[in-house]
Design an enzyme around this catalytic site. Structure first.
Site, PDB file in Angstrom:
ATOM      1  N   ARG A 118      17.408   0.369  -3.076  1.00  0.00           N
ATOM      2  CA  ARG A 118      17.993   1.589  -2.516  1.00  0.00           C
ATOM      3  C   ARG A 118      19.472   1.454  -2.178  1.00  0.00           C
ATOM      4  NH1 ARG A 118      12.530   2.196  -0.223  1.00  0.00           N
ATOM      5  NH2 ARG A 118      11.503   3.651  -1.613  1.00  0.00           N
ATOM      6  N   GLY A 178       5.997  -4.839   2.410  1.00  0.00           N
ATOM      7  CA  GLY A 178       4.857  -5.746   2.387  1.00  0.00           C
ATOM      8  C   GLY A 178       3.687  -5.301   3.228  1.00  0.00           C
ATOM      9  N   GLY A 179       3.770  -4.093   3.819  1.00  0.00           N
ATOM     10  CA  GLY A 179       2.666  -3.576   4.624  1.00  0.00           C
ATOM     11  C   GLY A 179       1.381  -3.394   3.838  1.00  0.00           C
ATOM     12  N   GLU A 180       1.475  -3.423   2.507  1.00  0.00           N
ATOM     13  CA  GLU A 180       0.270  -3.320   1.660  1.00  0.00           C
ATOM     14  C   GLU A 180      -0.307  -4.698   1.342  1.00  0.00           C
ATOM     15  OE1 GLU A 180       1.284   0.211   2.293  1.00  0.00           O
ATOM     16  OE2 GLU A 180       2.865  -0.922   1.323  1.00  0.00           O
ATOM     17  N   ASN A 267       2.990   1.321   7.938  1.00  0.00           N
ATOM     18  CA  ASN A 267       1.556   1.266   8.220  1.00  0.00           C
ATOM     19  C   ASN A 267       1.068  -0.151   8.523  1.00  0.00           C
ATOM     20  OD1 ASN A 267       2.094   1.456   5.085  1.00  0.00           O
ATOM     21  ND2 ASN A 267       0.368   0.074   5.363  1.00  0.00           N
ATOM     22  N   ASP A 310      -2.632   5.608   6.140  1.00  0.00           N
ATOM     23  CA  ASP A 310      -1.391   5.205   5.467  1.00  0.00           C
ATOM     24  C   ASP A 310      -0.246   6.189   5.723  1.00  0.00           C
ATOM     25  OD1 ASP A 310      -0.240   3.136   3.667  1.00  0.00           O
ATOM     26  OD2 ASP A 310       0.177   4.836   2.386  1.00  0.00           O
TER      27      ASP A 310
END
Length: 485
Positions: A118, A178-180, A267, A310
């Site tokens: 970004r 990296g929340g997933e 999340n 989520d």
């Protein structure tokens, strides 16, 4: 030299960075200024002549992949990034290339949601970029040469970087994705001179992540938690704070007077299966204020405790002055949520002053995910996704890019898989149901929608407001639009 060499080395001072929002020649921050208002004070392009705008040049990047980047412009040089961490320096008038840097990617990259980048930040003569393999690099803004590189976190554990850094007073601030993947989220500050770590603020505290066992969300609606079962589970095991997620996807806003940064946290992990993580899961789905110089906690406000939908907080916070409940103007900070609300807080203590009316349809909030799938609106993409809002101080309006994507939420028991994708279920769009987008203009002092402009496709990306009474944004069909502010 030659025609494709930058002749005068860029040198951006801290006072220029501080005053960036008030000048018309450059665009020195991803979101325009430290307050992240995305407001441009120039009036040369306005409601009377905007229809005469036409493409001036097209620049073809070497990387054919999605672009979620915000270029910066310094003395006529445009610095832009692509997916997979290429950086281009272009002549902002003609589009010709000065230089092109390609990051040497490590053997492991772990990212859930596209290989995007970004943007870069600038200070002095250095550019800073976070990489998909979780490094921070510093480049020479004149030549594109690599000056230093440091590891932010371990990519094998699921850490990666897509956000643009924020630089202030010799500190490079960056969060993490990296929340997933069952990471433990953070914001870190590195020394701009040499890349040494200065401080770390963990978005998942070791103690106290269970919170206050909130029954309702920030808008006062019951979240259907089984708090007794959660408390029993926590008594059995509280070591899960190390894999509780809490990524920080987008830039912090910086209050230079009080030396405070404000950022929102994503999340918890796993996204949809809450049994693995009893408690409120602080500071996920929250806005957090931290001391800029020490990285210490000031306050937090959580929008959704123990999120199993989520619905991370992800769009960058904006600093403004807004009316408090008694009508007095106070320093405020606001955020556009995936819930479809704009939330306005007091800047000193985080108290929620107001939340806007729902900008998009809401249905069945907060129905719990099931094995077969439970329908709830908004779906897991929002509301306002990572899309940065813009703010027009004269009109008192925040411009929020929303999407409407009906979904069903599916839950599945799932243990920590060690740095692999860890959703604990799935969210699925509903076949045959129309999806669309909405640019909503919200009055920050009342929370009412002043107007809305609907789009055929879901809206994602950034807005820009100008003193020429315009709001610019891009649409899913490829159109670049200007609306009357």
């Amino acid at each position: 030299g030659g025609p494709n060499t930058i002749t005068k080395a860029p040198n951006v001072s801290q006072s220029q960075l501080n005053a960036a929002g008030g000048q018309k020649a450059n665009w020195l921050h991803t979101n325009g200024d430290y307050g992240q208002t995305r407001f441009y004070p120039g009036t040369q392009i306005n409601t009377g002549n905007v229809k005469k705008l036409r493409p001036e040049f097209t620049f073809q990047t070497e990387v054919r992949e999605s672009m979620e980047t915000a270029p910066i412009v310094v003395d006529g040089i445009m610095y832009m990034t692509t997916s997979y961490n290429h950086v281009y320096a272009l002549d902002a008038v003609t589009g010709r290339e000065f230089w092109h840097y390609k990051h040497k990617m490590g053997p492991i990259t772990t990212f859930c949601c596209g290989p995007n980048n970004r943007g870069v930040a600038i200070e002095g003569g250095k550019l800073f970029m976070g990489t998909l393999d979780a490094k921070l690099v510093a480049l020479d803004a004149k030549t594109g040469k690599l000056l230093w590189e440091t590891e932010i976190a371990d990519p094998e554990k699921g850490y990666s970087e897509t956000m643009a850094p924020t630089v202030i007073d010799g500190k490079v601030l960056i969060g993490t994705n990296g929340g997933e993947y069952g990471i433990r989220g953070f914001v870190k500050a590195f020394n701009a001179a040499d890349g040494k770590l200065l401080w770390t603020f963990h978005t998942i505290p070791e103690k106290g992540h269970e919170g206050v066992w909130a029954v309702n969300d920030a808008t006062g609606r019951n979240m259907h938690r089984d708090i007794a079962a959660e408390k029993a589970a926590l008594a059995r095991d509280s070591s899960f704070y190390q894999t509780l997620g809490g990524g920080v996807w987008m830039n912090p806003a910086v209050d230079t007077k009080t030396r405070t940064i404000f950022f929102v946290v994503g999340n918890p992990s796993p996204d949809l299966y809450g049994a693995e993580r009893p408690g409120d899961n602080l500071y996920t789905d929250a806005m957090v204020a931290v001391d800029l110089d020490k990285g210490t906690y000031k306050w937090h406000f959580q929008y959704i405790a123990h999120d199993v939908w989520d619905l991370d907080a992800v769009s960058p916070p904006i600093l403004l002055d807004a009316k408090d409940k008694s009508g007095k103007m106070v320093p405020a900070v606001m955020h556009g949520g995936k819930t479809g609300h704009v939330y306005v807080h007091r800047r000193d203590n985080g108290e929620l002053i107001r939340f806007s009316e729902a900008m998009i349809p809401q249905e069945n909030m907060w129905v719990l995910p099931t094995a077969q799938g439970a329908r709830m609106l908004p779906g897991a993409n929002g509301g306002v996704e990572w899309s940065p809002m813009a703010y027009h101080p004269k009109h008192r309006l925040a411009y929020a890019l929303n999407l409407h994507q009906p979904m069903t939420y599916h839950v599945e028991a799932s243990k920590y898989p060690g740095g692999k994708l860890w959703l604990g279920g799935a969210f699925k769009v509903i076949e045959g149901e129309k999806q669309w987008g909405r640019l909503a203009a919200v009055n920050v002092d009342t929370g009412k929608m002043a107007w809305k402009f609907d789009t055929e496709q879901p809206l994602i990306g950034g807005a820009l407001a100008t003193a020429g009474d315009l709001v610019f944004y891009g649409e899913g069909n490829g159109l670049f639009r200007a609306l009357h502010a």
